[in-house]
Each structure stands twice: as C-alpha cells, then as structure tokens.
Design a protein around this motif. Structure first.
Motif, mmCIF file in Angstrom:
data_model
loop_
_atom_site.group_PDB
_atom_site.id
_atom_site.type_symbol
_atom_site.label_atom_id
_atom_site.label_comp_id
_atom_site.label_asym_id
_atom_site.label_seq_id
_atom_site.Cartn_x
_atom_site.Cartn_y
_atom_site.Cartn_z
ATOM 1 N N ASN A 24 0.826 -1.214 0.000
ATOM 2 C CA ASN A 24 0.000 0.000 0.000
ATOM 3 C C ASN A 24 0.861 1.266 0.000
ATOM 4 O O ASN A 24 0.584 2.221 -0.721
ATOM 5 N N ILE A 25 1.898 1.251 0.828
ATOM 6 C CA ILE A 25 2.789 2.412 0.912
ATOM 7 C C ILE A 25 3.445 2.688 -0.436
ATOM 8 O O ILE A 25 3.540 3.841 -0.879
ATOM 9 N N GLU A 26 3.879 1.633 -1.111
ATOM 10 C CA GLU A 26 4.581 1.796 -2.386
ATOM 11 C C GLU A 26 3.673 2.300 -3.501
ATOM 12 O O GLU A 26 4.161 2.765 -4.538
ATOM 13 N N GLN A 27 2.356 2.222 -3.287
ATOM 14 C CA GLN A 27 1.413 2.725 -4.293
ATOM 15 C C GLN A 27 1.085 4.207 -4.107
ATOM 16 O O GLN A 27 0.438 4.804 -4.955
ATOM 17 N N VAL A 28 1.519 4.787 -2.986
ATOM 18 C CA VAL A 28 1.231 6.202 -2.707
ATOM 19 C C VAL A 28 2.471 7.018 -3.058
ATOM 20 O O VAL A 28 3.520 6.871 -2.414
ATOM 21 N N PRO A 29 2.391 7.891 -4.061
ATOM 22 C CA PRO A 29 3.575 8.580 -4.591
ATOM 23 C C PRO A 29 4.349 9.409 -3.566
ATOM 24 O O PRO A 29 5.575 9.523 -3.666
#
Length: 245
Positions: A24-29
């Motif tokens: 999830n974190i890696e999907q938030v720029p």
C-alpha cells in the motif's frame, strides 16, 4: 516546486500484514518507505537513525503494545494505527493519532488516511515557518493551535483565560461559548503568550485586561471564578498596578 515526501516506517509483527502495508505504501507517490519493522524495538532503532515523518503502527504485538510504545516516545512522528481490534479507538483519540484503520484495510481507505497525514504535515510545516519568521510575541495579534487535526487561529485579545488539564489545555475565548481544547501544557502555551497574560495558579493563566474584579483570592471574568494562589497574589496586584492605600 518539489513534491512533499513523507519518510515512513511500518510496524507490525505479522509478516502478511507487513507485506500488505508495504504494498500500500509503495502505491502512494508521496510516501517513502524507510523501513518495515517486526516490533517496536526495531521501530525505535529506525526512529533514532532516520528522520521519520509518519509511522504505520500495529497495536497488538508481543512484548509491547503499539499504544504503549507510542506513549514512550518523547518525539513522535505522525502516526496511523492499523489494527484488527476496535477496542482502542477511544484511546487512539487521546494519543492524537492521524487515523485509526481496521484490518483488513482497503487501499482506498489507506490512501485517505495517508492524504490526511500529508495535509497535517504540510500545515504543521507552514505553521513552523510562520512562527520562525514571526514578529516578537507582543507585536503579534494571534497564534495557531492544533484542534482535531486542524490549525485554528486564536486572537490574543479574544482570550479570557486558559485552564490546564494534564496534557491538554482549555482556551476560553469571548467569541464562542465552548472553550477550545488542544494538546499542550500550560508551560508550553505560556511561552507563546504576550505580556498581558499571567499564571495566577498552577492550573490557570488569565488575560489581565479581562479581569473585572478580584476578591478573596478569586478573579472574576464574566461568569468565571478563577482561583489565585497565595504565592501569585502579590505579583498579580503589581501586574494590574494596584497600590495599597
């Protein structure tokens, strides 16, 4: 203008939960994942070694609850609690966290919490810059406090008095009936007030210009009756330029 990035860590004792948090974190720029931690002890090392802006924190972990770990920190990043239990919701409010996510967390809900943290981070940064470049306290007419994740402007002249309640304070103002509740100490807020404010008792600061009367170690301001300690009484009389006959 450069994009704001939040350095963050994820703390969870379950491997699957850590994997989902990382995805999830890696999907938030605007989120930069610094470390994924298995327990609060690894999280403490990460906080000491890096500038962390945001922490995603599980609550039920072996050895130490996430809430206990959070209260042990002297300097806290923004925190989003991620848990399978709803029993800590009230406690989380007292811990002043950004959000409280229930597992399993959808990406949409996760993204909303992350954006909420970004908004708070930006506001806090803007407030810090404005304070750093501000005029001397006695030349200012207002200041800002955090109230439920928002920065609220308070005009000094509107304040009648301030009451301390452990880690919180109540700021009483003339423009509304209910006091403003914010996380602070009287000592902390006292340093931000101009010279017409005075601590008159361990739990009270008053605006000297709002005092209507003083009798038997009690100050009257509108409907409020505020105690004055014996040790502060003489200083109060000097502050209001009272001269004994």
């Amino acid at each position: 203008m450069p994009t704001t990035k939040l350095n963050c860590i994820a703390v969870d004792d379950e491997s699957l939960a850590r994997k989902l948090l990382q995805e999830n974190i890696e999907q938030v720029p605007f989120l930069n994942l610094v470390k994924v931690c298995k327990n609060p002890y690894e999280a403490m090392e990460a906080l000491q070694a890096n500038k962390i802006d945001l922490m995603f924190l599980d609550i039920q972990m072996p050895g130490m609850l996430g809430t206990k770990f959070l209260t042990s920190l002297t300097e806290k990043p923004l925190v989003i609690l991620v848990t399978a239990y709803d029993t800590y919701a009230v406690e989380s409010y007292n811990l002043d966290v950004v959000d409280y996510l229930m597992k399993p967390v959808s990406f949409d809900r996760f993204s909303k919490a992350a954006h909420k943290a970004l908004d708070i981070f930006k506001k806090n940064k803007e407030n810090a810059v404005s304070i750093e470049g501000a005029a001397p306290i006695d030349e200012q007419d207002s200041f800002f406090v955090n109230v439920e994740y928002s920065l609220v402007k308070i005009i000094f002249d509107d304040i009648t008095h301030i009451e301390g309640l452990k880690d919180y304070i109540k700021i009483f103002i003339t423009t509304q009936t209910r006091p403003i509740l914010t996380k602070s100490t009287l000592k902390g807020i006292e340093a931000r007030l101009p010279s017409n404010f005075m601590r008159v008792q361990k739990s009270y600061i008053v605006n000297l210009e709002k005092i209507q009367s003083i009798r038997n170690h009690r100050i009257t301001i509108d409907k409020f009756d505020i105690p004055v300690s014996d040790s502060n009484m003489e200083d109060l009389l000097k502050a209001i330029n009272y001269q004994k006959p």
